[in-house]
Design a protein around this motif. Structure first.
Motif, PDB file in Angstrom:
ATOM      1  N   MET A   1       0.833  -1.193   0.000  1.00 50.64           N
ATOM      2  CA  MET A   1       0.000   0.000   0.000  1.00 50.64           C
ATOM      3  C   MET A   1       0.869   1.244   0.000  1.00 50.64           C
ATOM      4  O   MET A   1       1.873   1.320   0.711  1.00 50.64           O
ATOM      5  N   LYS A   2       0.482   2.213  -0.805  1.00 48.53           N
ATOM      6  CA  LYS A   2       1.171   3.496  -0.808  1.00 48.53           C
ATOM      7  C   LYS A   2       0.859   4.224   0.483  1.00 48.53           C
ATOM      8  O   LYS A   2      -0.287   4.311   0.902  1.00 48.53           O
ATOM      9  N   GLN A   3       1.892   4.781   1.136  1.00 52.75           N
ATOM     10  CA  GLN A   3       1.683   5.439   2.417  1.00 52.75           C
ATOM     11  C   GLN A   3       1.138   6.843   2.226  1.00 52.75           C
ATOM     12  O   GLN A   3       1.373   7.496   1.206  1.00 52.75           O
ATOM     13  N   SER A   4       0.414   7.304   3.246  1.00 50.55           N
ATOM     14  CA  SER A   4      -0.159   8.640   3.206  1.00 50.55           C
ATOM     15  C   SER A   4       0.925   9.690   3.410  1.00 50.55           C
ATOM     16  O   SER A   4       1.930   9.452   4.086  1.00 50.55           O
ATOM     17  N   ARG A   5       0.732  10.871   2.820  1.00 54.34           N
ATOM     18  CA  ARG A   5       1.690  11.961   3.000  1.00 54.34           C
ATOM     19  C   ARG A   5       1.473  12.682   4.324  1.00 54.34           C
ATOM     20  O   ARG A   5       2.236  13.576   4.669  1.00 54.34           O
ATOM     21  N   PHE A   6       0.437  12.289   5.083  1.00 52.12           N
ATOM     22  CA  PHE A   6       0.189  12.853   6.401  1.00 52.12           C
ATOM     23  C   PHE A   6       0.538  11.822   7.469  1.00 52.12           C
ATOM     24  O   PHE A   6       0.272  10.631   7.294  1.00 52.12           O
ATOM     25  N   ASP A   7       1.100  12.305   8.562  1.00 53.79           N
ATOM     26  CA  ASP A   7       1.355  11.440   9.710  1.00 53.79           C
ATOM     27  C   ASP A   7       0.170  11.589  10.673  1.00 53.79           C
ATOM     28  O   ASP A   7       0.119  12.510  11.487  1.00 53.79           O
ATOM     29  N   PHE A   8      -0.796  10.673  10.545  1.00 53.10           N
ATOM     30  CA  PHE A   8      -2.028  10.786  11.333  1.00 53.10           C
ATOM     31  C   PHE A   8      -1.795  10.548  12.821  1.00 53.10           C
ATOM     32  O   PHE A   8      -2.628  10.905  13.646  1.00 53.10           O
ATOM     33  N   THR A   9      -0.652   9.943  13.184  1.00 50.61           N
ATOM     34  CA  THR A   9      -0.384   9.712  14.599  1.00 50.61           C
ATOM     35  C   THR A   9      -0.073  11.003  15.344  1.00 50.61           C
ATOM     36  O   THR A   9      -0.106  11.039  16.564  1.00 50.61           O
ATOM     37  N   LYS A  10       0.251  12.086  14.577  1.00 51.68           N
ATOM     38  CA  LYS A  10       0.561  13.361  15.200  1.00 51.68           C
ATOM     39  C   LYS A  10      -0.617  14.338  15.155  1.00 51.68           C
ATOM     40  O   LYS A  10      -0.484  15.497  15.556  1.00 51.68           O
ATOM     41  N   VAL A  11      -1.751  13.871  14.678  1.00 54.93           N
ATOM     42  CA  VAL A  11      -2.932  14.728  14.559  1.00 54.93           C
ATOM     43  C   VAL A  11      -3.741  14.657  15.849  1.00 54.93           C
ATOM     44  O   VAL A  11      -3.894  13.583  16.439  1.00 54.93           O
TER      45      VAL A  11
END
Length: 477
Positions: free
Chosen positions: A1-11
């Motif tokens: 899977m292509k990874q997201s350009r956002f780091d959702f763990t820091k949101v």
């Protein structure tokens, strides 16, 4: 899977995209919810024609590197009379749509497209026109990819929400495809938020604290609401949250799932758990009722604080305020080191009858002192030669506060003595409401004599007081 350009763990968790799971009953919404949050929290049971889920359950979902809030809703049925359970669950689902940006519309691909699926689709277009809706064909694990599944996908286009995704909530089939569909939607949503949802003052989000949940200072407070059916547990939870999260009504046994909701109080995260009312059930229940009993007891043992809810009207009309199951729960909570709060609900119904109002106000504290003396008893310490001697007393654990009383002989402190020491500790150190454990250990006589001969440790000076033995060390004065 292509990874997201956002780091959702820091949101910030409050700013994550919110996805609501909708569909007719028994299509697998709760199973998909459990897969998203990676634990079996929602009840899953095959009950054609009935609703297992009746309330709104919320959790933080993990799909690859995506993080989002997920809401598990009750099965939608449009043909319901006004005021019925079905109509009220539909209204509650409609209310939470206002705080959702995305919806996953589940259908059971093995049953084919049902008339009720079309009705749910119309309901979504009416009530969720501003929400991006994705159709998921659940239970696809037994169908081939090029035959029946292709035909089912073509049929699902009739719903009017674009290309469906074939998944299996039970086996995890199709999660990669679901990720590829959700990722660009979530990235577009995050790009429209200020600072991409990050808190510049505190870059560490609630999601990152999961790695540190082993530290007691990071753990949120778990509050379980327990009681007999129809005493107002769900109403209490809705009132604390200031929203209609749990279905309420005059029918007994409405709550089946143990609903876990989060809110902030004095800068501390508190998880409220509304348990199903199982105290008066016979133990012969089958299906969702039996599962809810197991789930309620499990959540009770995980709680830090137990709120036992009583019915003021029933107390006023009976000779006692607590029945045997309630006393058992209260004693078990204390023995397990949980804090206990007794809540007398529906007192407003007695305002017009001053005699019954005063009866309840007097009866409940008196009965608590009688049947649960562990939380209210107090007596004076007796300085007698026959009284057990405490050599020394030390704290060995913080949660719950646990102390060890080392006795100079095999004689043990009585339950009354333990209650006295517990009450004294709470008063002296201002820790009322916090459960305390006291464990006794005997020191052999030879060890006592040997210790006294070598003159090791502080000398014990016994002073007569009306409360306790005072241990002093002359070297510290």
């Amino acid at each position: 899977m292509k990874q997201s350009r956002f780091d959702f763990t820091k949101v910030d968790a409050a700013l994550l995209p919110t996805v609501i799971l909708v569909g007719r009953p028994n299509v697998g919404k709760s199973a998909l919810f459990n897969r998203f949050i990676r634990r079996r929290e929602a009840l899953v049971y095959n009950t054609p024609g009935d609703h297992v889920t009746r309330d709104i359950r919320e959790g933080i979902a993990k799909l690859g590197d995506l993080r989002f809030r997920v809401l598990d809703s009750a099965g939608l049925e449009t043909a319901a009379t006004s005021g019925s359970i079905l109509a009220r669950t539909a209204d509650m689902t409609g209310n939470v749509l206002a705080r959702s940006q995305f919806a996953i519309f589940l259908i059971d691909v093995r049953d084919g497209l049902q008339p009720l699926d079309l009705e749910v689709g119309q309901w979504l277009r009416k009530h969720a026109s501003g929400i991006h809706t994705l159709v998921a064909m659940n239970k696809s694990e037994s169908l081939d990819e090029h035959g029946v599944l292709t035909a089912a996908a073509g049929e699902a286009h009739r719903l009017g929400f674009g290309d469906p995704v074939a998944i299996s909530a039970e086996t995890g089939l199709g999660m990669a495809e679901l990720y590829e569909v959700l990722r660009p939607l979530f990235e577009e949503y995050m790009s429209q938020l200020p600072n991409n949802g990050l808190n510049p003052a505190d870059p560490t989000s609630e999601l990152e604290t999961e790695a540190h949940e082993g530290y007691e200072s990071k753990l949120p407070l778990q509050l379980a609401i327990v009681g007999r059916p129809n005493v107002g547990k769900s109403t209490l939870l809705n009132t604390l949250l200031q929203e209609q999260r749990v279905l309420v009504g005059p029918e007994a046994g409405l709550t089946r799932d143990s609903i876990r909701a989060q809110f902030q109080f004095d800068n501390r995260t508190v998880y409220l758990v509304d348990t199903a009312g199982w105290m008066e059930r016979s133990g012969k229940e089958k299906g969702p009722a039996s599962l809810s009993v197991v789930q309620s007891r499990k959540n009770l043992m995980r709680a830090h604080i137990v709120a036992l809810v009583l019915d003021a009207e029933k107390i006023a009309m009976s000779k006692s305020s607590m029945n045997h199951p309630e006393v058992v729960i209260a004693r078990q909570a204390i023995e397990e080191g949980r804090g206990l709060v007794v809540v007398v609900n529906k007192m407003d119904l007695l305002r017009d009858n001053q005699r019954l109002f005063e009866k309840v106000m007097d009866a409940v504290p008196r009965e608590i002192q009688t049947v649960i003396p562990q939380v209210m008893s107090r007596h004076s310490w007796k300085d007698s030669a026959t009284q057990p001697k405490v050599k020394y007393f030390t704290q060995v654990k913080a949660r719950p506060p646990t102390f060890v009383a080392f006795m100079s002989s095999k004689t043990q402190l009585s339950d009354t003595d333990i209650r006295f020491l517990t009450k004294s500790l709470k008063e002296d150190f201002n820790i009322g409401g916090i459960p305390i454990r006291i464990v006794q250990r005997s020191i052999p006589r030879k060890a006592c004599a040997k210790s006294n001969t070598r003159n090791v440790g502080p000398r014990v000076a016994r002073m007569r007081t009306d409360k306790r033995i005072t241990v002093s060390d002359p070297s510290l004065s």
